[in-house]
Design an enzyme around this catalytic site. Structure first.
Site, PDB file in Angstrom:
ATOM      1  N   TYR A   9      -6.342  10.943   3.597  1.00 11.09           N
ATOM      2  CA  TYR A   9      -4.900  11.060   3.434  1.00 11.09           C
ATOM      3  C   TYR A   9      -4.678  12.073   2.287  1.00 11.09           C
ATOM      4  CZ  TYR A   9      -3.773   7.159   6.578  1.00 11.09           C
ATOM      5  OH  TYR A   9      -3.601   6.359   7.676  1.00 11.09           O
ATOM      6  N   ARG A  31     -10.188  -6.987   9.876  1.00 12.50           N
ATOM      7  CA  ARG A  31     -10.235  -7.408  11.273  1.00 12.50           C
ATOM      8  C   ARG A  31     -10.467  -8.901  11.473  1.00 12.50           C
ATOM      9  NH1 ARG A  31     -14.554  -2.971  12.664  1.00 12.50           N
ATOM     10  NH2 ARG A  31     -14.991  -3.474  10.475  1.00 12.50           N
ATOM     11  N   GLN A  33       0.872  -1.184   0.000  1.00 12.32           N
ATOM     12  CA  GLN A  33       0.000   0.000   0.000  1.00 12.32           C
ATOM     13  C   GLN A  33       0.903   1.226   0.000  1.00 12.32           C
ATOM     14  OE1 GLN A  33      -2.470   1.368   3.499  1.00 12.32           O
ATOM     15  NE2 GLN A  33      -4.107   1.065   2.017  1.00 12.32           N
TER      16      GLN A  33
HETATM   17  C1  LIG Z   1      -5.812  -2.170  13.153  1.00  8.43           C
HETATM   18  C2  LIG Z   1      -6.209  -1.641  11.811  1.00  8.43           C
HETATM   19  C3  LIG Z   1      -5.290  -0.909  11.043  1.00  8.43           C
HETATM   20  C4  LIG Z   1      -5.635  -0.428   9.787  1.00  8.43           C
HETATM   21  N1  LIG Z   1      -4.693   0.210   9.017  1.00  8.43           N
HETATM   22  C5  LIG Z   1      -5.009   0.580   7.756  1.00  8.43           C
HETATM   23  C6  LIG Z   1      -4.020   1.134   6.901  1.00  8.43           C
HETATM   24  O1  LIG Z   1      -2.845   1.262   7.267  1.00  8.43           O
HETATM   25  N2  LIG Z   1      -4.403   1.502   5.654  1.00  8.43           N
HETATM   26  C7  LIG Z   1      -5.686   1.357   5.223  1.00  8.43           C
HETATM   27  O2  LIG Z   1      -5.990   1.715   4.085  1.00  8.43           O
HETATM   28  N3  LIG Z   1      -6.637   0.822   6.003  1.00  8.43           N
HETATM   29  C8  LIG Z   1      -6.326   0.414   7.242  1.00  8.43           C
HETATM   30  N4  LIG Z   1      -7.277  -0.184   8.011  1.00  8.43           N
HETATM   31  C9  LIG Z   1      -8.633  -0.373   7.458  1.00  8.43           C
HETATM   32  C10 LIG Z   1      -8.792  -1.771   6.863  1.00  8.43           C
HETATM   33  O3  LIG Z   1      -7.992  -1.903   5.703  1.00  8.43           O
HETATM   34  C11 LIG Z   1     -10.246  -2.026   6.459  1.00  8.43           C
HETATM   35  O4  LIG Z   1     -10.565  -1.073   5.480  1.00  8.43           O
HETATM   36  C12 LIG Z   1     -11.231  -1.922   7.618  1.00  8.43           C
HETATM   37  O5  LIG Z   1     -10.734  -2.599   8.751  1.00  8.43           O
HETATM   38  C13 LIG Z   1     -12.600  -2.487   7.246  1.00  8.43           C
HETATM   39  O6  LIG Z   1     -12.505  -3.825   6.867  1.00  8.43           O
HETATM   40  P1  LIG Z   1     -12.891  -5.034   7.884  1.00  8.43           P
HETATM   41  O7  LIG Z   1     -14.300  -4.833   8.298  1.00  8.43           O
HETATM   42  O8  LIG Z   1     -12.688  -6.295   7.079  1.00  8.43           O
HETATM   43  O9  LIG Z   1     -11.962  -4.956   9.046  1.00  8.43           O
HETATM   44  C14 LIG Z   1      -6.940  -0.662   9.275  1.00  8.43           C
HETATM   45  C15 LIG Z   1      -7.845  -1.399  10.044  1.00  8.43           C
HETATM   46  C16 LIG Z   1      -7.496  -1.886  11.291  1.00  8.43           C
HETATM   47  C17 LIG Z   1      -8.499  -2.692  12.073  1.00  8.43           C
END
Ligand SMILES: Cc1cc2nc3c(=O)[nH]c(=O)nc-3n(C[C@H](O)[C@H](O)[C@H](O)COP(=O)(O)O)c2cc1C
Length: 391
Positions: free
Chosen positions: A174, A350, A104
């Site tokens: 961002y 997650r 990324q």
């Molecule tokens: C601990 C954590 C860190 C994350 N860091 C990033 C990141 O660095 N860049 C990004 O685009 N999204 C980040 N996200 C968002 C995830 O990529 C994702 O979009 C979000 O968790 C929703 O998806 P999910 O329901 O499957 O968790 C992060 C999510 C979590 C939980």
């Protein structure tokens, strides 16, 4: 492909630009907090090796900043030759497990922590970053041109490091996403005002990356559908940006996201708001402040499976480009639903932090249920090594 219909099997092989992936499930970027000195650590390699071994087609390394001031904190990787050997060891480890690796790449813009980076954060306009307690500097034309070129350089470095794909960050307010936002972007020059102007940074970064990499690796972009704040980017405009990206041919797929790490972080996550755990990562008096009024900044949104699907459907209807559905995907039935709705891939964050081997178990037993309860207590662990606090 299914024998009975043209709906793809989520566990069948899939093309993504020049890549052939073993299935249609991508580990979404979850900032790992395992990059002391802004370099790859053994822990980071093991983190991604485990996800690769657990069955995803591709794991996404977050967050490879394209410039030092584009980090949300100083220990985040920024793409430079010094980072190359570690990144190479990481992609080798992922490939050895049969998965692909995506980097990324992006610039955190006003979300960057200027204090930690020891360089002021950059945004479209002067604004206040409450986390860093610092003003964001307005990017000059020269800054924008430098950051655009830095995206191309970062993508070239990713190729050298053995990555199969890059994912350009165009979301969460961002840098590129803050230019798209009519709420944050108050510029009066050629980068502000009309959507055409506000989209120049996002489209320019994607074009620069494509020009640099050609079809040697896949190019994805993670694009905000809406910022989740009044006056921010909304679907009417983000759909147009997606159509421009499609027309330009600069990306092989779009991963659809939402929310603002600057103004409304939980809109992206949904589920509980971990306010006291988040507060504990700060020193006093910020800690007390967050405990007292954190619920105003960290508003919580109820969780539901595939919570971005309603918005993402609008994109599916308007585009031919391959799309990645993201947000609250935890089980086989939702993956199948995404495929039936015309999405080519799903991305998961997650649920895979909770169980890195979930995909293999879902493949073996389609009734497997995720153990993730969307408490979001993994979020504050990004400062000390991202992990599920229950696992
Ligand atoms: C601990 C954590 C860190 C994350 N860091 C990033 C990141 O660095 N860049 C990004 O685009 N999204 C980040 N996200 C968002 C995830 O990529 C994702 O979009 C979000 O968790 C929703 O998806 P999910 O329901 O499957 O968790 C992060 C999510 C979590 C939980």
């Amino acid at each position: 492909m299914n024998t009975t219909s043209s709906i793809p099997d989520v566990f069948g092989q899939a093309e993504l630009g020049p890549l052939t992936l073993r299935n249609r499930i991508i580990k979404a970027a979850t900032f790992e907090g395992m990059t002391e000195g802004a370099l790859v650590s053994d822990d980071l390699i093991e983190f991604h090796r485990r996800h690769a071994a657990g069955g995803v087609a591709m794991t996404t390394v977050a967050y490879c900043a394209v410039a030092p001031e584009g980090r949300t904190e100083r220990d985040q990787i920024w793409m430079r030759p010094e980072a190359l050997p570690g990144l190479r060891r990481l992609t080798d480890a992922v490939h050895a497990e049969g998965a692909a690796a995506s980097a990324q790449i992006g610039h955190a813009g006003p979300v960057a922590n200027g204090k930690s980076n020891r360089v002021p954060a950059l945004g479209p306009s002067v604004s206040f970053n409450a986390q860093a307690m610092q003003l964001t500097r307005s990017a000059t034309r020269a800054d924008i041109e430098r950051i655009t070129r830095a995206h191309a350089d970062a993508a070239l470095l990713a190729i050298e490091a053995g990555f199969d794909a890059v994912e350009i960050h165009l979301g969460h307010n961002y840098f590129a996403s803050s230019f798209l936002s009519p709420k944050i972007n108050k510029r009066r020059d050629g980068y502000g005002g009309t959507l055409t102007n506000r989209a120049k940074v996002a489209l320019g970064a994607a074009r620069a990356v494509r020009d640099a990499v050609g079809d040697r690796i896949a190019v994805l972009a993670k694009l905000n559908m809406d910022d989740g704040v009044p006056g921010g980017l909304w679907l009417d405009e983000s759909l147009q940006v997606a159509q421009w990206l499609e027309r330009d041919g600069s990306v092989d797929a779009l991963e659809l996201t939402a929310g603002s790490s600057l103004l409304n972080p939980m809109y992206l996550f949904r589920g509980d708001a971990p306010i006291s755990e988040f507060a504990a990562t700060f020193k006093q008096p910020m800690r007390l402040g967050i405990k007292l009024v954190g619920d105003r900044f960290i508003r919580s949104y109820p969780y539901q499976e595939a919570y971005l699907l309603d918005s993402a459907r609008q994109f599916r209807a308007a585009l031919k480009l391959p799309l990645v559905l993201l947000g609250g995907i935890t089980q086989r039935a939702t993956m199948d639903l995404a495929m039936a709705e015309g999405f080519q891939f799903v991305a998961m964050g997650r649920a895979l932090l909770r169980e890195p081997d979930l995909i293999d178990r879902v493949r073996q037993d389609s009734g497997t249920r995720s153990l993730c309860i969307h408490c979001n207590k993994c979020m504050p662990t990004i400062f000390s090594g991202t992990h599920c606090v229950i696992a």
